[in-house]
Enzyme design. Sequence first.
Site, PDB file in Angstrom:
ATOM      1  N   ASN A  10       0.869  -1.182   0.000  1.00  0.00           N
ATOM      2  CA  ASN A  10       0.000   0.000   0.000  1.00  0.00           C
ATOM      3  C   ASN A  10       0.903   1.229   0.000  1.00  0.00           C
ATOM      4  OD1 ASN A  10      -1.787   2.059   0.522  1.00  0.00           O
ATOM      5  ND2 ASN A  10      -2.265   1.401   2.621  1.00  0.00           N
ATOM      6  N   HIS A  93      -9.357   1.037   5.060  1.00  0.00           N
ATOM      7  CA  HIS A  93      -8.082   1.177   5.775  1.00  0.00           C
ATOM      8  C   HIS A  93      -8.301   2.089   6.987  1.00  0.00           C
ATOM      9  CE1 HIS A  93      -3.971   2.335   6.710  1.00  0.00           C
ATOM     10  NE2 HIS A  93      -3.573   1.290   5.996  1.00  0.00           N
ATOM     11  N   GLU A  95      -6.664   4.412   8.206  1.00  0.00           N
ATOM     12  CA  GLU A  95      -6.431   5.848   7.977  1.00  0.00           C
ATOM     13  C   GLU A  95      -7.674   6.493   7.362  1.00  0.00           C
ATOM     14  OE1 GLU A  95      -2.723   5.455   5.834  1.00  0.00           O
ATOM     15  OE2 GLU A  95      -1.715   4.883   7.696  1.00  0.00           O
ATOM     16  N   GLY A 169       2.869   1.958  10.746  1.00  0.00           N
ATOM     17  CA  GLY A 169       3.847   3.035  10.589  1.00  0.00           C
ATOM     18  C   GLY A 169       4.607   3.382  11.851  1.00  0.00           C
TER      19      GLY A 169
HETATM   20  C1  PEP Z   1      -0.638  -0.030   6.230  1.00  0.00           C
HETATM   21  O1  PEP Z   1      -0.870   1.151   6.304  1.00  0.00           O
HETATM   22  O2  PEP Z   1      -1.455  -0.786   5.671  1.00  0.00           O
HETATM   23  C2  PEP Z   1       0.592  -0.520   6.820  1.00  0.00           C
HETATM   24  C3  PEP Z   1       0.636  -1.773   7.180  1.00  0.00           C
HETATM   25  O3  PEP Z   1       1.607   0.380   6.982  1.00  0.00           O
HETATM   26  P1  PEP Z   1       3.072   0.078   7.557  1.00  0.00           P
HETATM   27  O4  PEP Z   1       3.541  -1.209   6.949  1.00  0.00           O
HETATM   28  O5  PEP Z   1       3.890   1.254   7.143  1.00  0.00           O
HETATM   29  O6  PEP Z   1       2.923  -0.066   9.040  1.00  0.00           O
END
Ligand code: PEP
Length: 248
Positions: A10, A93, A95, A169
């Site tokens: 992603n 997601h 976010e 993240g």
């Molecule tokens: C995501 O946002 O789907 C994700 C898993 O991000 P990260 O791997 O950066 O934690």
Amino acid sequence: MANRKYIVGNWKMNGLQSELSDMAAIAQIAAAHSSVDVAICPPLTLVATASAQNPDFSIGTQDCHFNEKGAHTGCISAAMIQQAGASFSILGHSERRADQHETDAEIKAKAEAVHALGLGAIICVGETEAERDAGKAVEVVCGQLAGSFPDHADPSWLTIAYEPVWAIGTGRVPQARDVEEMHAAIREKLKTLMNSGADAVRILYGGSMNGANAAELLAVANVGGGLVGGASLTAEKFGPIIEAAVTS
Ligand code: PEP
């Protein structure tokens, strides 16, 4: 299909035309590891070019509207993402659940909209740190799953991604036993939501997965692959995750 690991990148709001060389390099690694299903979800602006340049590589989007067309400024329909070359979309997601206040009902409608055109969906679920600390992680995640679960769900087009919000993240990753507990709970919930096929739905883990921790996470029972953010942006970082999926 159920036994094949599914590794999905992603890119979020990262990626200009100049980053399409990373996409090509990732597509090459994917082609060399044919026992793993690999895909990237770039920003919408890159979907058409990326799919034209990498015709054998799976490209998805990060969202899709539930309506076919109409007065929804800034939104993109399932037909539009399909025409651009996407074969599936990430939906719900965390976010977007947080920033765009997406509801379970909207996510369910989005999944049904992409399925109506023969596209796939990855529905994301996950608890916040406060919810986990309160002992409510399984309840929250299974509630999200039930609320956003589409009609006519089938493992051929539906994937679930468990992504603890506090792990996205942050570099923090849950204990393997916590991932195992949650994926088992999701599997049991799927059995109550589907007449058949629940055992074959792939349940991805997402949240700070990288080349160093992927093998351990992917070996956990009921983990069918990974949804990867930051570590999917370059072939150098994403390649080791794909390689870990071959042997797990
Ligand atoms: C995501 O946002 O789907 C994700 C898993 O991000 P990260 O791997 O950066 O934690």
